[in-house]
Design a protein around this motif. Structure first.
Motif, PDB file in Angstrom:
ATOM      1  N   LEU A  22     -11.819  -7.729   9.765  1.00 28.66           N
ATOM      2  CA  LEU A  22     -10.443  -8.061   9.413  1.00 28.66           C
ATOM      3  C   LEU A  22     -10.302  -9.432   8.756  1.00 28.66           C
ATOM      4  O   LEU A  22      -9.220  -9.789   8.302  1.00 28.66           O
ATOM      5  CB  LEU A  22      -9.561  -7.994  10.660  1.00 28.66           C
ATOM      6  CG  LEU A  22      -9.455  -6.609  11.304  1.00 28.66           C
ATOM      7  CD1 LEU A  22      -8.575  -6.669  12.546  1.00 28.66           C
ATOM      8  CD2 LEU A  22      -8.921  -5.583  10.317  1.00 28.66           C
ATOM      9  N   GLY A  25     -11.615  -8.643   2.824  1.00 27.46           N
ATOM     10  CA  GLY A  25     -10.955  -7.504   2.204  1.00 27.46           C
ATOM     11  C   GLY A  25     -11.937  -6.653   1.431  1.00 27.46           C
ATOM     12  O   GLY A  25     -13.143  -6.663   1.699  1.00 27.46           O
ATOM     13  N   VAL A  37      -6.263 -13.305  13.021  1.00 28.29           N
ATOM     14  CA  VAL A  37      -5.611 -12.318  12.163  1.00 28.29           C
ATOM     15  C   VAL A  37      -4.540 -11.647  13.010  1.00 28.29           C
ATOM     16  O   VAL A  37      -4.809 -11.209  14.131  1.00 28.29           O
ATOM     17  CB  VAL A  37      -6.611 -11.254  11.649  1.00 28.29           C
ATOM     18  CG1 VAL A  37      -5.883 -10.214  10.797  1.00 28.29           C
ATOM     19  CG2 VAL A  37      -7.739 -11.923  10.868  1.00 28.29           C
ATOM     20  N   MET A  39      -2.084  -8.568  13.335  1.00 27.50           N
ATOM     21  CA  MET A  39      -1.700  -7.236  12.879  1.00 27.50           C
ATOM     22  C   MET A  39      -0.258  -6.995  13.305  1.00 27.50           C
ATOM     23  O   MET A  39       0.069  -7.063  14.493  1.00 27.50           O
ATOM     24  CB  MET A  39      -2.615  -6.173  13.489  1.00 27.50           C
ATOM     25  CG  MET A  39      -4.115  -6.448  13.348  1.00 27.50           C
ATOM     26  SD  MET A  39      -4.690  -6.499  11.658  1.00 27.50           S
ATOM     27  CE  MET A  39      -4.401  -4.793  11.159  1.00 27.50           C
ATOM     28  N   ARG A  76      -1.748  -9.785   3.965  1.00 28.64           N
ATOM     29  CA  ARG A  76      -2.597  -8.716   3.434  1.00 28.64           C
ATOM     30  C   ARG A  76      -1.933  -7.362   3.663  1.00 28.64           C
ATOM     31  O   ARG A  76      -1.397  -7.084   4.730  1.00 28.64           O
ATOM     32  CB  ARG A  76      -3.966  -8.732   4.109  1.00 28.64           C
ATOM     33  CG  ARG A  76      -4.889  -7.609   3.606  1.00 28.64           C
ATOM     34  CD  ARG A  76      -6.309  -7.789   4.073  1.00 28.64           C
ATOM     35  NE  ARG A  76      -6.407  -7.835   5.521  1.00 28.64           N
ATOM     36  CZ  ARG A  76      -7.387  -8.443   6.171  1.00 28.64           C
ATOM     37  NH1 ARG A  76      -8.339  -9.074   5.517  1.00 28.64           N
ATOM     38  NH2 ARG A  76      -7.418  -8.427   7.492  1.00 28.64           N
ATOM     39  N   SER A  77      -2.019  -6.536   2.622  1.00 29.29           N
ATOM     40  CA  SER A  77      -1.550  -5.154   2.729  1.00 29.29           C
ATOM     41  C   SER A  77      -2.761  -4.229   2.702  1.00 29.29           C
ATOM     42  O   SER A  77      -3.219  -3.755   3.737  1.00 29.29           O
ATOM     43  CB  SER A  77      -0.584  -4.851   1.577  1.00 29.29           C
ATOM     44  OG  SER A  77      -0.219  -3.501   1.558  1.00 29.29           O
ATOM     45  N   GLY A  79      -5.747  -5.250   1.078  1.00 29.63           N
ATOM     46  CA  GLY A  79      -6.949  -6.082   1.039  1.00 29.63           C
ATOM     47  C   GLY A  79      -7.689  -6.070  -0.275  1.00 29.63           C
ATOM     48  O   GLY A  79      -8.873  -6.401  -0.326  1.00 29.63           O
ATOM     49  N   CYS A  87      -8.188 -14.154   1.417  1.00 26.95           N
ATOM     50  CA  CYS A  87      -9.349 -14.492   2.252  1.00 26.95           C
ATOM     51  C   CYS A  87     -10.099 -15.655   1.623  1.00 26.95           C
ATOM     52  O   CYS A  87     -11.028 -15.449   0.837  1.00 26.95           O
ATOM     53  CB  CYS A  87     -10.264 -13.275   2.410  1.00 26.95           C
ATOM     54  SG  CYS A  87      -9.516 -11.917   3.325  1.00 26.95           S
ATOM     55  N   ILE A  94      -4.094 -14.960   8.839  1.00 30.82           N
ATOM     56  CA  ILE A  94      -3.850 -13.798   7.989  1.00 30.82           C
ATOM     57  C   ILE A  94      -2.866 -12.884   8.710  1.00 30.82           C
ATOM     58  O   ILE A  94      -3.120 -12.460   9.840  1.00 30.82           O
ATOM     59  CB  ILE A  94      -5.141 -13.021   7.689  1.00 30.82           C
ATOM     60  CG1 ILE A  94      -6.139 -13.890   6.919  1.00 30.82           C
ATOM     61  CG2 ILE A  94      -4.822 -11.754   6.890  1.00 30.82           C
ATOM     62  CD1 ILE A  94      -7.497 -13.221   6.701  1.00 30.82           C
ATOM     63  N   ASP A  96      -1.512  -9.339   8.639  1.00 32.19           N
ATOM     64  CA  ASP A  96      -1.926  -8.047   8.085  1.00 32.19           C
ATOM     65  C   ASP A  96      -0.838  -7.016   8.371  1.00 32.19           C
ATOM     66  O   ASP A  96      -0.590  -6.657   9.525  1.00 32.19           O
ATOM     67  CB  ASP A  96      -3.254  -7.617   8.710  1.00 32.19           C
ATOM     68  CG  ASP A  96      -3.901  -6.461   7.976  1.00 32.19           C
ATOM     69  OD1 ASP A  96      -3.177  -5.527   7.577  1.00 32.19           O
ATOM     70  OD2 ASP A  96      -5.136  -6.478   7.811  1.00 32.19           O
ATOM     71  N   SER A  98      -0.849  -3.885   7.254  1.00 33.58           N
ATOM     72  CA  SER A  98      -1.331  -2.522   7.021  1.00 33.58           C
ATOM     73  C   SER A  98      -0.899  -1.513   8.097  1.00 33.58           C
ATOM     74  O   SER A  98      -0.783  -0.320   7.779  1.00 33.58           O
ATOM     75  CB  SER A  98      -2.854  -2.514   6.864  1.00 33.58           C
ATOM     76  OG  SER A  98      -3.500  -2.989   8.017  1.00 33.58           O
ATOM     77  N   GLY A 117       2.844  -1.887   4.195  1.00 33.80           N
ATOM     78  CA  GLY A 117       1.437  -1.667   4.500  1.00 33.80           C
ATOM     79  C   GLY A 117       0.904  -0.343   4.009  1.00 33.80           C
ATOM     80  O   GLY A 117      -0.299  -0.079   4.123  1.00 33.80           O
TER      81      GLY A 117
END
Length: 530
Positions: A22, A25, A37, A39, A76-77, A79, A87, A94, A96, A98, A117
């Protein structure tokens, strides 16, 4: 049996087994070392996570003399960022998004909602079966929509349907205020507030990660894909090309699209992808798609396909053969030398690839007119025929996509300014990373792509300037070399190459919605002091 509720955020730190995967990317060239990271699973989860991140004291804060000081918060969606904007060594957190990949019809906004995402594949496999509609997005399935849409977004349907942002009605963004608080803002195309309207506009081509964290998009009346398409895939053997036949191929390709720019005709909707692989790969590849109503030989789509193939795959070039080997991120379609009729989604699945997770470097160009002789001769030479003959990377190529038609007739004002091009170029080179401490053959590959690009546009300072024949570069294919005077001697800054005259308006939106410059990278929109 009931399941526990999904938490609004999940934190992954260096000791977690998920952390190595993670903190990077798709482009393995860039590996981050963030504190964590996060999420996130919902818009409110984004607000919470972003608020915590901007108000934390970085772990590095007491040791600013260390080799790397991490202070950036990135988003990040999917990556797929081509540079180290997400990154990088200076990334502390980060976010994320997604896990946020739902899509549904929103009656309140009378639009289809797509969470940030989601990927291209979610649009094809979820939105289309539910609605019969799709976004004219890219062919690489794993590309995240959070970045793809905000940069403009295009794909095989764009010559008949335009860009993804041509259908964007609303966007929801988590923004950071001057007081370091976080607000969730919904901005629409017809918003009565001019600042919010500018925030919507900034996400129609201003690039991802510039203004805040996008959580959701809403699209009104996205296009209906064709019921069936004709798909063709062919290859030519490099060993059979002479310089003159190569020139004939590119002349015919460019001229055909210059002559067919009416989206109301099948010829104006036909999409082609020409992959000029380095000679080491052995072949040049061509993929073509056009909508077709039936198997009737008199069908307009069939006639357009025949017309195109006669012009490009003519007696002036070597005899083509079925495509056996893939090119870059697109899968080979070995049984389609003769055009195959298939449902649109089936054809999309046949082409839908993402390539392996490799190191890569990319460059782009918008092309307004057929190639000049000097441009074609440069491409011929640097693809291993006169220069870089000892360079044997089979995954080095110049990809030339057809463009224009409906793209050049946007229904609304957007921040995607290149609206009169006929082709779009993507220079690509890939290599393997043996391990996380060894970047592989980076120097040789960077040298090839940089010198090839500079040679192609030698007449305009090594880059495709905003001018008569070219129209700058695509923000979704970011290239930090555009900021380097060693590689860009045109006098046009990277900001003009990406955004042309729209940059000032983007700067004003940046000042209003990201006053602390939280969302920044080497080529993020620069703040304009208000």
């Amino acid at each position: 049996m009931s399941h526990p509720p999904v938490p609004p955020t999940v934190t992954v730190r260096p000791g977690d087994v998920r952390y190595p995967a993670l903190s990077r990317g798709f482009n393995q060239r860039w590996i981050a070392d963030p504190e964590y990271v996060r999420m996130v699973t919902s818009p409110q989860g984004v607000v919470t996570a972003l608020s915590e991140a901007v108000n934390q004291i970085p772990a590095d804060d007491d040791d600013r003399d260390r080799e790397r000081y991490r202070d950036r918060i990135t988003v990040r969606s999917g990556g797929h960022c081509y540079e180290d904007f997400v990154c990088g060594d200076d990334v502390r957190v980060i976010l994320d998004v997604s896990p946020m990949c739902d899509m549904y019809y929103d009656p309140a906004l009378e639009a289809w909602c797509v969470e940030a995402g989601a990927t291209n594949w979610h649009v094809y496999s979820h939105l289309y079966p539910m609605s019969g509609r799709a976004l004219p997005g890219g062919s690489c399935y794993s590309v995240g929509l959070g970045g793809h849409i905000t940069g403009g977004g295009y794909g095989l349907l764009s010559r008949q349907a335009g860009l993804t942002v041509d259908y964007l009605y609303a966007v929801e963004v988590a923004v950071v205020t001057e007081r370091r608080t976080v607000e969730l803002v919904l901005a629409t195309r017809d918003d009565p507030d001019p600042d919010r309207r500018d925030l919507w506009w900034a996400h129609t081509g201003g690039g991802g990660g510039n203004f805040g964290v996008v959580t959701r998009f809403w699209f009104r009346d996205p296009p209906v894909p064709p019921r069936t398409v004709l798909l063709t895939a062919r290859s030519w053997d490099w060993n059979h090309f002479s310089k003159e036949s190569f020139i004939s191929l590119l002349d015919a390709y460019g001229q055909w699209f210059a002559d067919h720019q009416d989206p109301n005709t099948a010829s104006g909707r036909l999409f082609a992808l020409l992959a000029l692989n380095h000679r080491a790969a052995g072949t040049i590849n061509l993929t073509v798609q056009v909508d077709a109503a039936s198997e009737d030989k008199d069908d307009e789509g069939t006639q357009a396909m025949i017309s195109f193939l006669r012009a490009v795959d003519s007696e002036a070039v070597p005899k083509s053969k079925p495509m056996v080997w893939s090119a870059a991120e697109h899968a080979a379609v070995p049984d389609a030398w003769s055009p195959r009729l298939m449902p649109w989604l089936t054809a999309t699945q046949a082409l839908n690839g993402s390539g392996q997770n490799r190191c890569g470097k990319y460059k782009s160009a918008y092309v307004r007119r057929p190639f000049t002789r000097s441009q074609i001769e440069a491409m011929w030479g640097y693809l291993g025929n006169e220069h870089f003959q000892e360079f044997k990377n089979k995954e080095a190529l110049i990809q030339i996509d057809s463009y224009g038609s409906a793209v050049n007739h946007p229904p609304y004002d957007t921040a995607a300014p290149q609206r009169d091009s006929i082709m779009k170029m993507q220079y690509q080179v890939y290599w393997r990373r043996p391990n996380d401490h060894d970047i592989g053959d980076e120097d040789d590959n960077l040298r090839w792509i940089r010198e090839t690009y500079r040679a192609t546009f030698a007449d305009t300072g090594g880059v495709p300037i905003v001018g008569n024949n070219t129209d700058g570069c695509y923000i979704n294919y970011p290239d930090v070399d555009l900021s380097d005077k060693n590689w860009n001697t045109s006098g046009q800054p990277w900001s003009k190459l990406y955004y042309k005259e729209e940059y000032l308006r983007l700067q004003k939106a940046k000042a209003r919605w990201d006053p602390l410059n939280v969302f920044r990278n080497q080529q993020s929109v620069e703040r304009l002091e208000l």
